[in-house]
Design a protein around this motif. Structure first.
Motif, mmCIF file in Angstrom:
data_model
loop_
_atom_site.group_PDB
_atom_site.id
_atom_site.type_symbol
_atom_site.label_atom_id
_atom_site.label_comp_id
_atom_site.label_asym_id
_atom_site.label_seq_id
_atom_site.Cartn_x
_atom_site.Cartn_y
_atom_site.Cartn_z
ATOM 1 N N HIS A 3 1.108 -1.099 0.122
ATOM 2 C CA HIS A 3 -0.003 -0.277 -0.038
ATOM 3 C C HIS A 3 0.455 0.950 0.345
ATOM 4 C CE1 HIS A 3 -3.602 -1.611 0.245
ATOM 5 N NE2 HIS A 3 -3.211 -2.166 1.661
ATOM 6 N N ALA A 4 1.837 1.253 1.071
ATOM 7 C CA ALA A 4 2.699 2.576 1.123
ATOM 8 C C ALA A 4 3.349 3.028 -0.610
ATOM 9 C CB ALA A 4 4.235 2.088 0.866
ATOM 10 N N PHE A 5 3.582 1.990 -1.798
ATOM 11 C CA PHE A 5 3.856 1.977 -3.220
ATOM 12 C C PHE A 5 2.720 2.113 -3.713
ATOM 13 C CE2 PHE A 5 3.577 1.011 -7.244
ATOM 14 C CZ PHE A 5 4.223 1.642 -8.439
ATOM 15 N N GLU A 6 1.110 2.373 -3.686
ATOM 16 C CA GLU A 6 0.078 2.831 -4.113
ATOM 17 C C GLU A 6 0.330 4.090 -3.724
ATOM 18 O OE1 GLU A 6 -4.430 1.708 -5.133
ATOM 19 O OE2 GLU A 6 -3.274 0.157 -3.890
ATOM 20 N N ASP A 7 0.170 4.126 -2.436
ATOM 21 C CA ASP A 7 -0.081 6.067 -2.104
ATOM 22 C C ASP A 7 0.723 6.788 -3.067
ATOM 23 O OD1 ASP A 7 -1.738 5.643 -0.140
ATOM 24 O OD2 ASP A 7 -0.950 4.412 1.751
ATOM 25 N N GLU A 8 2.498 6.221 -3.016
ATOM 26 C CA GLU A 8 3.135 6.968 -3.242
ATOM 27 C C GLU A 8 3.496 7.108 -4.888
ATOM 28 O OE1 GLU A 8 8.048 7.460 -3.257
ATOM 29 O OE2 GLU A 8 7.783 5.563 -2.129
ATOM 30 N N GLY A 21 -3.601 20.558 -15.701
ATOM 31 C CA GLY A 21 -5.085 21.031 -14.723
ATOM 32 C C GLY A 21 -6.251 20.006 -15.037
ATOM 33 N N ALA A 22 -5.861 18.823 -14.728
ATOM 34 C CA ALA A 22 -6.095 17.860 -14.504
ATOM 35 C C ALA A 22 -6.655 17.201 -13.445
ATOM 36 C CB ALA A 22 -5.923 16.722 -15.862
ATOM 37 N N GLU A 23 -7.254 16.169 -13.190
ATOM 38 C CA GLU A 23 -7.162 15.684 -11.702
ATOM 39 C C GLU A 23 -7.738 14.590 -11.405
ATOM 40 O OE1 GLU A 23 -10.943 16.245 -8.753
ATOM 41 O OE2 GLU A 23 -12.021 17.286 -11.227
ATOM 42 N N LEU A 24 -7.041 13.695 -11.081
ATOM 43 C CA LEU A 24 -7.337 12.297 -10.713
ATOM 44 C C LEU A 24 -8.272 11.326 -9.967
ATOM 45 C CD1 LEU A 24 -6.017 9.588 -10.433
ATOM 46 C CD2 LEU A 24 -5.476 10.051 -8.423
ATOM 47 N N VAL A 25 -9.276 10.743 -10.319
ATOM 48 C CA VAL A 25 -10.767 10.261 -10.948
ATOM 49 C C VAL A 25 -10.993 9.377 -9.606
ATOM 50 C CG1 VAL A 25 -13.313 9.596 -11.239
ATOM 51 C CG2 VAL A 25 -11.515 11.933 -12.542
ATOM 52 N N GLU A 26 -9.739 8.371 -10.298
ATOM 53 C CA GLU A 26 -9.614 6.611 -9.377
ATOM 54 C C GLU A 26 -8.250 6.306 -9.866
ATOM 55 O OE1 GLU A 26 -11.571 2.356 -9.463
ATOM 56 O OE2 GLU A 26 -12.650 4.124 -10.363
ATOM 57 N N VAL A 37 -0.944 -4.187 -13.338
ATOM 58 C CA VAL A 37 -1.877 -3.090 -14.411
ATOM 59 C C VAL A 37 -2.150 -1.829 -13.786
ATOM 60 C CG1 VAL A 37 -3.409 -2.187 -16.642
ATOM 61 C CG2 VAL A 37 -2.511 -5.085 -15.916
ATOM 62 N N ILE A 38 -1.828 -0.657 -13.609
ATOM 63 C CA ILE A 38 -1.858 0.613 -13.370
ATOM 64 C C ILE A 38 -3.049 1.241 -13.683
ATOM 65 C CG2 ILE A 38 -0.826 2.490 -11.955
ATOM 66 C CD1 ILE A 38 1.313 1.769 -12.090
ATOM 67 N N VAL A 39 -4.398 1.154 -13.489
ATOM 68 C CA VAL A 39 -5.006 2.334 -14.124
ATOM 69 C C VAL A 39 -5.512 3.139 -13.465
ATOM 70 C CG1 VAL A 39 -8.022 1.650 -14.869
ATOM 71 C CG2 VAL A 39 -7.157 0.093 -14.556
#
Length: 73
Positions: A3-8, A21-26, A37-39
């Motif tokens: 999880h530490a990697f995922e948070d980073e 100028g964009a935002e992360l949705v998921e 796979v990173i989505v």
């Protein structure tokens, strides 16, 4: 992946998207056929140009390489 990697990774992706100028949705990590796979789902008020997606993809690949998460050649 821990999880530490995922948070980073999430923070890294959010910063890159914010610069564009964009935002992360998921952001999710999935295992498909034994490979991780990173989505990334992102949004921008006027849509995200393919060039921004390509730049983010290269940045994420570099991040993964820097963290030595992909076996060497």
């Amino acid at each position: 992946m821990p999880h530490a990697f995922e948070d980073e990774l999430r923070t890294f992706v959010e910063d890159g998207l914010r610069e564009a100028g964009a935002e992360l949705v998921e952001l999710t990590l999935q295992v498909r056929s034994g490979q991780t796979v990173i989505v990334v789902l992102a949004d921008q008020q006027v849509g995200i140009p393919i060039g921004v997606c390509a730049r983010l993809n290269r940045r994420v690949a570099g991040f993964i390489e820097e963290k030595a998460l992909v076996p060497g050649d």
